[in-house]
Design an enzyme around this catalytic site. Structure first.
Site, PDB file in Angstrom:
ATOM      1  N   CYS A  52       0.803  -1.095   0.295  1.00  0.00           N
ATOM      2  CA  CYS A  52      -0.051  -0.124  -0.145  1.00  0.00           C
ATOM      3  C   CYS A  52       0.879   1.344  -0.016  1.00  0.00           C
ATOM      4  O   CYS A  52       1.757   1.476   0.865  1.00  0.00           O
ATOM      5  CB  CYS A  52      -0.923   0.043   1.260  1.00  0.00           C
ATOM      6  SG  CYS A  52      -1.891   1.394   1.533  1.00  0.00           S
ATOM      7  N   CYS A  55       0.469   3.040   3.769  1.00  0.00           N
ATOM      8  CA  CYS A  55       0.684   2.583   4.833  1.00  0.00           C
ATOM      9  C   CYS A  55       2.410   3.268   5.377  1.00  0.00           C
ATOM     10  O   CYS A  55       3.034   3.626   4.519  1.00  0.00           O
ATOM     11  CB  CYS A  55       0.805   1.294   4.884  1.00  0.00           C
ATOM     12  SG  CYS A  55      -0.828   0.493   4.889  1.00  0.00           S
ATOM     13  N   HIS A 124      -4.596   0.146   8.164  1.00  0.00           N
ATOM     14  CA  HIS A 124      -4.867  -0.275   6.535  1.00  0.00           C
ATOM     15  C   HIS A 124      -6.419  -0.816   6.475  1.00  0.00           C
ATOM     16  O   HIS A 124      -7.219  -0.404   5.689  1.00  0.00           O
ATOM     17  CB  HIS A 124      -3.944  -1.064   5.901  1.00  0.00           C
ATOM     18  CG  HIS A 124      -4.253  -1.572   4.413  1.00  0.00           C
ATOM     19  ND1 HIS A 124      -4.117  -0.279   3.232  1.00  0.00           N
ATOM     20  CD2 HIS A 124      -4.946  -2.410   3.769  1.00  0.00           C
ATOM     21  CE1 HIS A 124      -4.683  -0.916   2.219  1.00  0.00           C
ATOM     22  NE2 HIS A 124      -4.924  -1.987   2.457  1.00  0.00           N
ATOM     23  N   ASN A 164     -13.527  10.236  -0.582  1.00  0.00           N
ATOM     24  CA  ASN A 164     -14.284   9.386  -1.708  1.00  0.00           C
ATOM     25  C   ASN A 164     -14.012   8.019  -0.731  1.00  0.00           C
ATOM     26  O   ASN A 164     -12.851   7.422  -0.913  1.00  0.00           O
ATOM     27  CB  ASN A 164     -13.664   9.260  -3.024  1.00  0.00           C
ATOM     28  CG  ASN A 164     -13.912  10.474  -3.738  1.00  0.00           C
ATOM     29  OD1 ASN A 164     -14.988  11.024  -3.397  1.00  0.00           O
ATOM     30  ND2 ASN A 164     -13.198  10.864  -4.631  1.00  0.00           N
ATOM     31  N   SER A 172      -9.021   5.132  -5.345  1.00  0.00           N
ATOM     32  CA  SER A 172      -8.025   4.188  -5.962  1.00  0.00           C
ATOM     33  C   SER A 172      -7.297   3.353  -4.948  1.00  0.00           C
ATOM     34  O   SER A 172      -6.399   2.634  -5.090  1.00  0.00           O
ATOM     35  CB  SER A 172      -6.969   4.907  -6.648  1.00  0.00           C
ATOM     36  OG  SER A 172      -6.367   6.065  -5.921  1.00  0.00           O
ATOM     37  N   HIS A 175      -6.943   2.303   1.953  1.00  0.00           N
ATOM     38  CA  HIS A 175      -6.451   2.763   3.223  1.00  0.00           C
ATOM     39  C   HIS A 175      -7.191   4.086   3.448  1.00  0.00           C
ATOM     40  O   HIS A 175      -7.540   4.922   2.498  1.00  0.00           O
ATOM     41  CB  HIS A 175      -4.794   3.336   2.833  1.00  0.00           C
ATOM     42  CG  HIS A 175      -4.181   3.323   4.252  1.00  0.00           C
ATOM     43  ND1 HIS A 175      -3.422   2.711   4.861  1.00  0.00           N
ATOM     44  CD2 HIS A 175      -4.544   4.460   5.071  1.00  0.00           C
ATOM     45  CE1 HIS A 175      -2.961   3.067   5.813  1.00  0.00           C
ATOM     46  NE2 HIS A 175      -3.535   4.319   6.235  1.00  0.00           N
ATOM     47  N   HIS A 177      -8.229   7.661   3.894  1.00  0.00           N
ATOM     48  CA  HIS A 177      -7.809   8.746   3.575  1.00  0.00           C
ATOM     49  C   HIS A 177      -8.783   9.494   2.855  1.00  0.00           C
ATOM     50  O   HIS A 177      -9.723   9.219   2.340  1.00  0.00           O
ATOM     51  CB  HIS A 177      -6.536   8.711   2.850  1.00  0.00           C
ATOM     52  CG  HIS A 177      -6.806   8.310   1.144  1.00  0.00           C
ATOM     53  ND1 HIS A 177      -7.080   6.906   0.989  1.00  0.00           N
ATOM     54  CD2 HIS A 177      -6.596   8.916   0.219  1.00  0.00           C
ATOM     55  CE1 HIS A 177      -7.389   6.958  -0.595  1.00  0.00           C
ATOM     56  NE2 HIS A 177      -7.270   8.099  -0.983  1.00  0.00           N
ATOM     57  N   GLN A 179      -8.751  13.852   0.856  1.00  0.00           N
ATOM     58  CA  GLN A 179      -7.888  14.848   0.067  1.00  0.00           C
ATOM     59  C   GLN A 179      -8.105  16.089   0.500  1.00  0.00           C
ATOM     60  O   GLN A 179      -9.175  16.606   0.841  1.00  0.00           O
ATOM     61  CB  GLN A 179      -7.772  14.247  -1.526  1.00  0.00           C
ATOM     62  CG  GLN A 179      -7.597  13.178  -1.894  1.00  0.00           C
ATOM     63  CD  GLN A 179      -7.713  12.772  -3.291  1.00  0.00           C
ATOM     64  OE1 GLN A 179      -7.120  13.778  -4.201  1.00  0.00           O
ATOM     65  NE2 GLN A 179      -8.396  11.880  -3.814  1.00  0.00           N
TER      66      GLN A 179
END
Length: 364
Positions: A52, A55, A124, A164, A172, A175, A177, A179
């Site tokens: 990943c 990670c 993760h 998202n 995509s 993990h 997250h 933006q």
């Protein structure tokens, strides 16, 4: 002729934030479905994945190694949608893409900025609803820091924080997250909201969302008009009267706060709690990792001139409709005419209200 029924008859609802309409067709929820279904991953993700890119300690695609972070982690996106330094687009440059002298029909603006990635957790295998309130507080604090830092750049006119969640929403990497995109202009959607805020303030000497919060508190007194899912001292989670997506919600500040930079410690905790309670209910609805796109709408930057009229709120747009396999598509009529939904906001709210605030995985 029979009496009009909001659960059986088609009608339109007006969105005062975007100045647009949505068609409600609640009877269509009864139609059979033989269309596309979404495959749900049954794989259990490990707490750490050596492959990943997000990670802790791993090397990303461009060769940069992540820190061995133990909480949230922010870095500049290796594949940013915009860049800080690039040439401006002139009238002469436009001649590369059009031979016409009608520049009013072929308008171009150069866009500069930067994009950040905000990792919510080193784990993760977790998502927001599986984090504790304390852990989500750290996410909110990371948002506050990113927003404040980017707002200091005089070239930045807008900061969009978003997440998202799920492959169906274009994520995509699983993990956990989000933006932050910072741009040299205010994009179309928030610009329309700000225009609506200004117009409402001018006409009524009041804030749209302050008024809406007060109205939904009144509506919550009866079951048939209650669209509030959960609330605390600082925030209300509500299915908007004008919702487009099946289980769309907003988290709205109860007081007039323009941005996350203005929140007290108590408000920060309340926002983290509201996010956790909502996303747990989302996961519990179909007992799956519920996908959505979520974004904060607030003052464009901490110092933007339009900030005073803005009211902090978060939009959650989840696509699932009937089950974890069947999603809503905005196609055909929705693309060519106006958005349409197959269940009312009140029906969606009732289903979310009835769900437990304990994550279904915790009951196993």
């Amino acid at each position: 002729m029979s009496e009009f029924s909001f659960t059986d008859h088609s009608h339109r609802r007006f969105n005062p934030l975007t100045q647009s309409w949505v068609l409600c067709s609640p009877h269509r929820a009864k139609r059979p479905w033989l269309g596309q279904t979404e495959e749900q991953s049954t794989k259990t993700r490990p707490p750490y994945d050596p492959k990943c890119y997000l990670c802790p300690g791993n090397t990303r695609a461009i060769g940069t190694r992540n820190e061995q972070y133990t909480s949230t982690y922010v870095f500049t996106n290796d594949y940013a949608a915009v860049h800080e330094n690039q040439p401006m687009c002139t009238n002469t440059d436009i001649e590369q893409v059009t031979l016409s002298s009608s520049n009013d029909l072929f308008c171009v603006e150069s866009v500069c900025g930067t994009c950040k990635v905000v990792c919510f957790s080193p784990r993760h295998d977790l998502t927001l609803p599986e984090l504790s309130v304390e852990e989500i507080i750290k996410v909110v604090c990371a948002w506050q820091q990113v927003y404040a830092d980017l707002s200091r750049n005089p070239e930045i006119k807008y900061v969009q924080l978003f997440e998202n969640k799920g492959a169906v929403m274009g994520c995509s990497n699983p993990h956990p997250h989000g933006q932050a995109w910072a741009l040299s202009h205010v994009p179309t959607e928030p610009a329309q909201e700000i225009s609506s805020f200004r117009a409402y303030q001018k006409e009524y000497n009041a804030c749209i969302l302050c008024t809406y919060v007060e109205a939904e508190l009144v509506n919550s007194k009866t079951e048939s008009t209650n669209r509030i899912i959960v609330q605390n001292e600082s925030f209300m989670v509500v299915v908007p009267f004008w919702a487009t997506w099946p289980f769309e919600t907003m988290i709205v500040a109860k007081s007039h706060v323009s941005s996350i930079s203005e929140m007290s410690d108590a408000m920060t905790r309340d926002l983290a709690s509201a996010i956790r309670e909502l996303t747990i209910r989302y996961d519990n609805l179909f007992e799956c990792s519920f996908p959505y796109s979520m974004g904060l709408h607030q003052a464009p930057t901490a110092i933007h001139e339009d900030g005073v009229c803005c009211h902090l709120h978060l939009h959650f747009y989840p696509p699932l409709l009937r089950s974890k396999e069947v999603r809503k598509f905005l196609v055909g009529f929705e693309m060519m005419a106006e958005p349409q939904r197959d269940l009312t906001a009140e029906q969606a709210a009732s289903r979310l209200q009835a769900l437990s605030s304990v994550h279904y995985k915790s009951k196993v």
